[in-house]
Design an enzyme around this catalytic site. Structure first.
Site, PDB file in Angstrom:
ATOM      1  N   ASN A 144      -0.492  18.984 -20.696  1.00 60.36           N
ATOM      2  CA  ASN A 144      -0.822  17.996 -21.730  1.00 60.36           C
ATOM      3  C   ASN A 144      -0.843  18.597 -23.127  1.00 60.36           C
ATOM      4  O   ASN A 144      -1.275  17.936 -24.085  1.00 60.36           O
ATOM      5  CB  ASN A 144      -2.165  17.341 -21.416  1.00 60.36           C
ATOM      6  CG  ASN A 144      -2.077  16.485 -20.173  1.00 60.36           C
ATOM      7  OD1 ASN A 144      -1.174  15.666 -20.050  1.00 60.36           O
ATOM      8  ND2 ASN A 144      -2.980  16.686 -19.236  1.00 60.36           N
ATOM      9  N   ARG A 187      -2.951  21.986 -14.207  1.00 60.06           N
ATOM     10  CA  ARG A 187      -1.985  20.946 -14.604  1.00 60.06           C
ATOM     11  C   ARG A 187      -2.328  20.358 -15.965  1.00 60.06           C
ATOM     12  O   ARG A 187      -1.452  19.847 -16.673  1.00 60.06           O
ATOM     13  CB  ARG A 187      -1.895  19.862 -13.528  1.00 60.06           C
ATOM     14  CG  ARG A 187      -0.780  18.868 -13.815  1.00 60.06           C
ATOM     15  CD  ARG A 187      -0.383  18.036 -12.630  1.00 60.06           C
ATOM     16  NE  ARG A 187       0.671  17.101 -13.000  1.00 60.06           N
ATOM     17  CZ  ARG A 187       1.279  16.287 -12.165  1.00 60.06           C
ATOM     18  NH1 ARG A 187       0.949  16.291 -10.886  1.00 60.06           N
ATOM     19  NH2 ARG A 187       2.231  15.462 -12.589  1.00 60.06           N
ATOM     20  N   GLU A 217      -4.237  17.363 -10.961  1.00 63.89           N
ATOM     21  CA  GLU A 217      -4.716  17.689 -12.303  1.00 63.89           C
ATOM     22  C   GLU A 217      -6.224  17.904 -12.355  1.00 63.89           C
ATOM     23  O   GLU A 217      -6.952  17.278 -13.146  1.00 63.89           O
ATOM     24  CB  GLU A 217      -4.291  16.614 -13.310  1.00 63.89           C
ATOM     25  CG  GLU A 217      -4.351  17.139 -14.731  1.00 63.89           C
ATOM     26  CD  GLU A 217      -3.759  16.185 -15.747  1.00 63.89           C
ATOM     27  OE1 GLU A 217      -2.640  15.694 -15.522  1.00 63.89           O
ATOM     28  OE2 GLU A 217      -4.410  15.948 -16.773  1.00 63.89           O
ATOM     29  N   ARG A 275       0.823  -1.232   0.000  1.00 66.19           N
ATOM     30  CA  ARG A 275       0.000   0.000   0.000  1.00 66.19           C
ATOM     31  C   ARG A 275       0.849   1.271   0.000  1.00 66.19           C
ATOM     32  O   ARG A 275       0.390   2.336   0.417  1.00 66.19           O
ATOM     33  CB  ARG A 275      -0.984   0.012   1.171  1.00 66.19           C
ATOM     34  CG  ARG A 275      -1.957  -1.150   1.140  1.00 66.19           C
ATOM     35  CD  ARG A 275      -3.242  -0.837   1.884  1.00 66.19           C
ATOM     36  NE  ARG A 275      -4.121  -1.990   1.832  1.00 66.19           N
ATOM     37  CZ  ARG A 275      -4.166  -2.928   2.775  1.00 66.19           C
ATOM     38  NH1 ARG A 275      -3.421  -2.835   3.845  1.00 66.19           N
ATOM     39  NH2 ARG A 275      -4.987  -3.952   2.655  1.00 66.19           N
ATOM     40  N   GLU A 303       9.749  18.280 -24.503  1.00 63.89           N
ATOM     41  CA  GLU A 303       8.984  18.685 -23.309  1.00 63.89           C
ATOM     42  C   GLU A 303       9.462  20.054 -22.827  1.00 63.89           C
ATOM     43  O   GLU A 303       8.670  20.850 -22.319  1.00 63.89           O
ATOM     44  CB  GLU A 303       9.103  17.636 -22.192  1.00 63.89           C
ATOM     45  CG  GLU A 303       8.524  16.262 -22.537  1.00 63.89           C
ATOM     46  CD  GLU A 303       6.987  16.210 -22.622  1.00 63.89           C
ATOM     47  OE1 GLU A 303       6.314  17.238 -22.383  1.00 63.89           O
ATOM     48  OE2 GLU A 303       6.462  15.130 -22.956  1.00 63.89           O
ATOM     49  N   LYS A 312       7.580  23.385 -14.100  1.00 67.52           N
ATOM     50  CA  LYS A 312       6.675  22.273 -13.812  1.00 67.52           C
ATOM     51  C   LYS A 312       6.267  22.267 -12.347  1.00 67.52           C
ATOM     52  O   LYS A 312       5.100  22.021 -12.006  1.00 67.52           O
ATOM     53  CB  LYS A 312       7.323  20.934 -14.206  1.00 67.52           C
ATOM     54  CG  LYS A 312       6.382  19.794 -13.883  1.00 67.52           C
ATOM     55  CD  LYS A 312       6.467  18.623 -14.784  1.00 67.52           C
ATOM     56  CE  LYS A 312       5.355  17.639 -14.412  1.00 67.52           C
ATOM     57  NZ  LYS A 312       5.488  16.349 -15.005  1.00 67.52           N
ATOM     58  N   HIS A 343       7.934   8.908 -27.433  1.00 68.78           N
ATOM     59  CA  HIS A 343       7.042   9.900 -26.826  1.00 68.78           C
ATOM     60  C   HIS A 343       7.363  11.328 -27.298  1.00 68.78           C
ATOM     61  O   HIS A 343       6.465  12.076 -27.686  1.00 68.78           O
ATOM     62  CB  HIS A 343       7.149   9.805 -25.299  1.00 68.78           C
ATOM     63  CG  HIS A 343       6.256  10.776 -24.585  1.00 68.78           C
ATOM     64  ND1 HIS A 343       4.883  10.691 -24.618  1.00 68.78           N
ATOM     65  CD2 HIS A 343       6.543  11.872 -23.827  1.00 68.78           C
ATOM     66  CE1 HIS A 343       4.357  11.681 -23.902  1.00 68.78           C
ATOM     67  NE2 HIS A 343       5.344  12.417 -23.423  1.00 68.78           N
ATOM     68  N   LYS A 395       3.307  11.631 -11.149  1.00 72.88           N
ATOM     69  CA  LYS A 395       2.488  10.738 -11.983  1.00 72.88           C
ATOM     70  C   LYS A 395       3.239   9.430 -12.183  1.00 72.88           C
ATOM     71  O   LYS A 395       4.417   9.441 -12.563  1.00 72.88           O
ATOM     72  CB  LYS A 395       2.203  11.379 -13.339  1.00 72.88           C
ATOM     73  CG  LYS A 395       1.088  12.398 -13.292  1.00 72.88           C
ATOM     74  CD  LYS A 395       0.684  12.801 -14.693  1.00 72.88           C
ATOM     75  CE  LYS A 395      -0.395  13.848 -14.666  1.00 72.88           C
ATOM     76  NZ  LYS A 395      -0.701  14.359 -16.018  1.00 72.88           N
TER      77      LYS A 395
HETATM   78  N1  GLY Z   1       3.593  15.248 -17.887  1.00 76.28           N
HETATM   79  C1  GLY Z   1       2.438  15.968 -17.496  1.00 76.28           C
HETATM   80  C2  GLY Z   1       2.243  16.009 -16.008  1.00 76.28           C
HETATM   81  O1  GLY Z   1       3.074  15.561 -15.267  1.00 76.28           O
HETATM   82  O2  GLY Z   1       1.229  16.477 -15.572  1.00 76.28           O
END
Ligand code: GLY
Length: 362
Positions: A248, A244, A240, A126, A190, A230, A267, A148
């Site tokens: 995308n 956030r 998100e 967990r 990116e 970021k 990617h 993420k």
């Molecule tokens: N790569 C997009 C994010 O981390 O939200």
């Protein structure tokens, strides 16, 4: 951003989420800082074969010298490792070694390793402590920051996963020196996206001399600038639910292209096409014309050819994207550089016409 960790010349960016953490950027950190920031005495080090051969053995040695017991787990390189099968095998390896709850998982590698190891860390017992040691530019400027984690399904990319923030990120720019040019460009996509979203100055920093052999200080400064962009977005919207989503930009088409190509399209290549596509859709809506600028960048990236997919299958994959809400496809566009907007009233005719235009120019 501040300096002044145990190692010299470390740029430290704080990510102010519920459990705040530092992203450390500098040279030589895999051997100096990483063993310091990992406080647990038992560590599962997840990497891929390529990164393990280049950096892993030195990292295992450094962690061991710092008194830790290390379980190295190595997966094949490439997106195919973000699978339920590979994930299950890693969980079984941790359980087989009786790794306890107060152990840590360390991801050493690019975005694939980070996403996979992160989901292992999020779900084993967990949830156990997680650290990111990104070795690709893409992972340093994007994937390792923000929590993420995820796996792919045959139905689409990143359809399984969890938000699981790392305790710390250690980005050693020396690892970029051995990256093949094409992979370095994947990460630059990116960074270019961050520039389009929020930092026109960054676009200028990604000019012709931007390469793996740039001086370490420059590599670290550009990585840290991206991390700061970021981190600000993630701090404002960890899960998100709002801004956030802007990160995308370019990804709606990109994830569909990656899936229809069976992940033979990388990617960054896919996002580079996706950025031009978003610019085309935006221009057709009367927003600023960013097609020339994104197309010029696409040519610099020199991606693998655009998959010749039929639009109906692309649309089906786009419709399965996580950004779909209430049955409507949502897409991030740019009214202009620095002015992202989320649109939810796209018609399939509009999207098909933009695809045809992209096929004509890419
Ligand atoms: N790569 C997009 C994010 O981390 O939200």
């Amino acid at each position: 951003m501040s300096s002044g960790s145990a190692a010299a010349d470390v740029a430290v960016v704080r990510v102010e989420v519920e459990q705040a953490y530092d992203v450390n950027v500098g040279s030589g950190l895999l051997h100096s800082l990483l063993p310091e920031v990992v406080s647990q005495s038992q560590v599962a080090l997840i990497s891929d074969e390529t990164v393990m051969a280049a950096h892993g053995h030195g990292v295992v040695e450094a962690l061991t010298a710092a008194g830790k017991s290390v379980l190295p787990l190595v997966v094949p390189p490439g997106e195919a490792s973000k699978s339920l099968v590979r994930y299950g095998a890693l969980l079984e390896a941790l359980a087989g070694a009786s790794l306890p709850r107060d152990a840590a998982v360390v991801a050493l590698g690019g975005g694939v390793v980070g996403d996979l190891a992160g989901f292992v860390a999020a779900s084993y017992l967990r949830g156990v402590a997680f650290y990111q040691a990104p070795t690709s530019l893409l992972a340093m400027v994007d994937a390792s920051v923000g929590g993420k984690t995820g796996l792919d399904l045959p139905q689409g990319k990143n359809l399984v996963g969890a938000f699981w923030q790392p305790r710390a990120v250690v980005a050693d720019v020396n690892a970029l020196r051995t990256l093949p040019a094409h992979e370095f460009r994947q990460g630059t996509v990116e960074a270019f996206k961050h520039g389009l979203l929020a930092a026109p100055d960054l676009l200028a920093a990604l000019g012709p001399s931007w390469a793996p052999d740039a001086p370490s200080g420059r590599l670290a400064a550009v990585v840290a600038r991206n991390v700061a962009i970021k981190a600000a977005v993630v701090a404002a919207d960890e899960r998100e639910a709002g801004v956030r989503t802007h990160l995308n930009l370019g990804h709606t088409l990109a994830h569909a292209l990656e899936t229809v190509s069976g992940h033979s399209l990388a990617h960054g290549d896919a996002v580079a096409y996706g950025l031009v596509y978003a610019a085309i859709v935006g221009r057709r809506r009367g927003y600023a014309d960013l097609v020339g600028r994104t197309l010029e960048f696409l040519r610099w990236v020199a991606p693998r050819p655009l998959p010749r997919a039929d639009f109906a299958s692309l649309l089906a994959f786009m419709g399965r994207d996580k950004k779909v809400a209430a049955g409507r496809l949502r897409m991030v566009l740019l009214e202009d550089v620095g002015q992202p907007v989320v649109v939810a009233d796209l018609t399939s005719d509009e999207l098909a016409a933009a695809w045809a235009e992209l096929e004509g120019i890419a």
